[in-house]
Design a protein around this motif. Sequence first.
Motif, PDB file in Angstrom:
ATOM      1  N   LEU A  77       0.833  -1.213   0.000  1.00  0.00           N
ATOM      2  CA  LEU A  77       0.000   0.000   0.000  1.00  0.00           C
ATOM      3  C   LEU A  77       0.860   1.252   0.000  1.00  0.00           C
ATOM      4  CD1 LEU A  77      -2.795  -1.030   2.552  1.00  0.00           C
ATOM      5  CD2 LEU A  77      -3.045  -0.719   0.078  1.00  0.00           C
ATOM      6  N   SER A  78       1.943   1.228   0.773  1.00  0.00           N
ATOM      7  CA  SER A  78       2.857   2.375   0.811  1.00  0.00           C
ATOM      8  C   SER A  78       3.545   2.566  -0.538  1.00  0.00           C
ATOM      9  CB  SER A  78       3.902   2.170   1.910  1.00  0.00           C
ATOM     10  OG  SER A  78       4.808   3.243   1.958  1.00  0.00           O
ATOM     11  N   ALA A  79       4.019   1.464  -1.126  1.00  0.00           N
ATOM     12  CA  ALA A  79       4.703   1.543  -2.419  1.00  0.00           C
ATOM     13  C   ALA A  79       3.768   2.022  -3.524  1.00  0.00           C
ATOM     14  CB  ALA A  79       5.287   0.178  -2.779  1.00  0.00           C
ATOM     15  N   VAL A  80       2.519   1.552  -3.507  1.00  0.00           N
ATOM     16  CA  VAL A  80       1.545   1.991  -4.510  1.00  0.00           C
ATOM     17  C   VAL A  80       1.277   3.482  -4.373  1.00  0.00           C
ATOM     18  CG1 VAL A  80      -0.890   1.809  -5.189  1.00  0.00           C
ATOM     19  CG2 VAL A  80       0.458  -0.263  -4.829  1.00  0.00           C
ATOM     20  N   SER A  81       1.201   3.984  -3.141  1.00  0.00           N
ATOM     21  CA  SER A  81       0.988   5.419  -2.915  1.00  0.00           C
ATOM     22  C   SER A  81       2.122   6.234  -3.541  1.00  0.00           C
ATOM     23  CB  SER A  81       0.904   5.708  -1.408  1.00  0.00           C
ATOM     24  OG  SER A  81      -0.178   5.041  -0.818  1.00  0.00           O
ATOM     25  N   TRP A  82       3.353   5.807  -3.302  1.00  0.00           N
ATOM     26  CA  TRP A  82       4.509   6.507  -3.881  1.00  0.00           C
ATOM     27  C   TRP A  82       4.517   6.376  -5.403  1.00  0.00           C
ATOM     28  CZ3 TRP A  82       7.955   9.797  -1.804  1.00  0.00           C
ATOM     29  CH2 TRP A  82       8.023   9.866  -0.399  1.00  0.00           C
ATOM     30  N   PHE A  83       4.206   5.190  -5.919  1.00  0.00           N
ATOM     31  CA  PHE A  83       4.229   4.975  -7.367  1.00  0.00           C
ATOM     32  C   PHE A  83       3.205   5.860  -8.073  1.00  0.00           C
ATOM     33  CE2 PHE A  83       2.625   2.697 -11.132  1.00  0.00           C
ATOM     34  CZ  PHE A  83       3.788   2.651 -11.883  1.00  0.00           C
ATOM     35  N   ILE A  84       2.002   5.943  -7.511  1.00  0.00           N
ATOM     36  CA  ILE A  84       0.977   6.806  -8.106  1.00  0.00           C
ATOM     37  C   ILE A  84       1.435   8.250  -8.085  1.00  0.00           C
ATOM     38  CG2 ILE A  84      -1.367   7.713  -7.779  1.00  0.00           C
ATOM     39  CD1 ILE A  84      -2.194   4.942  -6.811  1.00  0.00           C
ATOM     40  N   GLY A  85       2.050   8.667  -6.962  1.00  0.00           N
ATOM     41  CA  GLY A  85       2.567  10.032  -6.877  1.00  0.00           C
ATOM     42  C   GLY A  85       3.617  10.324  -7.933  1.00  0.00           C
ATOM     43  N   VAL A  86       4.561   9.409  -8.096  1.00  0.00           N
ATOM     44  CA  VAL A  86       5.631   9.580  -9.096  1.00  0.00           C
ATOM     45  C   VAL A  86       5.053   9.664 -10.505  1.00  0.00           C
ATOM     46  CG1 VAL A  86       7.581   8.404 -10.196  1.00  0.00           C
ATOM     47  CG2 VAL A  86       7.438   8.499  -7.703  1.00  0.00           C
TER      48      VAL A  86
END
Length: 313
Positions: A144-153
């Motif tokens: 969930l944390s990685a997906v949040s960062w990936f969407i942001g990037v």
Amino acid sequence: MTSWNHTVVTYFQFLPFSSIPEIQGSLFCLVLLTYLSTLVGNILIIVITMVDAALHSPMYFFLKNLSFLEIGYTTSTIPKMLVNFLTQRKSISFLGCATQMYAFSLLGIAECCLLAAMAYDRYVAICHPLHYTTMMSWNVCFLLSAVSWFIGVLVAFGQTTFIFTLPYCGPNRINHFFCDLPPLLKLACVDTYKNEITIYIISVLFIMIPFFLIIVSYVQILHTIFKMPSASDKRKTFSTCSSHLVVVTLFYGSGIVTYLRPKAHYSSSSNKLLSLSYTLMSPMMNPLIYSLRNKEVKQALKRLIAKNITMCH
């Protein structure tokens, strides 16, 4: 659309935050003090959640990520603002402006998604407590944390590229304290109606969808709480998610008003004040909200202070 190499504007210049020169020094001190408080508070939250074993849980894993995001989110805009308070030439290069917008957008969108992940964590903890350890395993938390960062990037890259491939050949004075979407669009040399619609759609998708998921989570949470027979159980259960709810209200309240209000109601002065509230005031308040309203964080802070006092003696 033109390429970056064809743009005439090589730098942008920020207008003063206030039209009254006499208060610039006071504003500098106030913003600096608030920024330092933000850094100290969020770093303290990160340290506490890392060193205290009692806080090694998914809820505090997300809180640690949120504090890290808040530090970057604030640092992407406020240091440049502080420098501009002290200089006559309040300028930023074209590339620097693009970099600032990219960092700000990345961290802001990632925070929207992370707040939704935190709401899901509270939903599972309250509505499905028996399955919490399996539904919120560490693999799920990291995902969930990685997906949040990936969407942001991803979204920030597309959005920044979209804005900075517009031709800028006329005025370069930004009526803001950082490179934000609305004031930059006003400086483009072409009709930006399609760009505004695209940005509006992006805002709805990646700001409002996480917000909608948060609302759905809390509807389920409140439904579960109201079914509890004991009033003390209701208060105790709700207290575990009240801090997150306050943070969501502060962050989304100013963000939605800034980016999703009708263009006819747009005002540069009010927009600067709103932007300051979610770029500085909200990140500063988050550690206070979690430390004052969360018993576990307060206890961990007391243990950390007591341990340091013992080490000093």
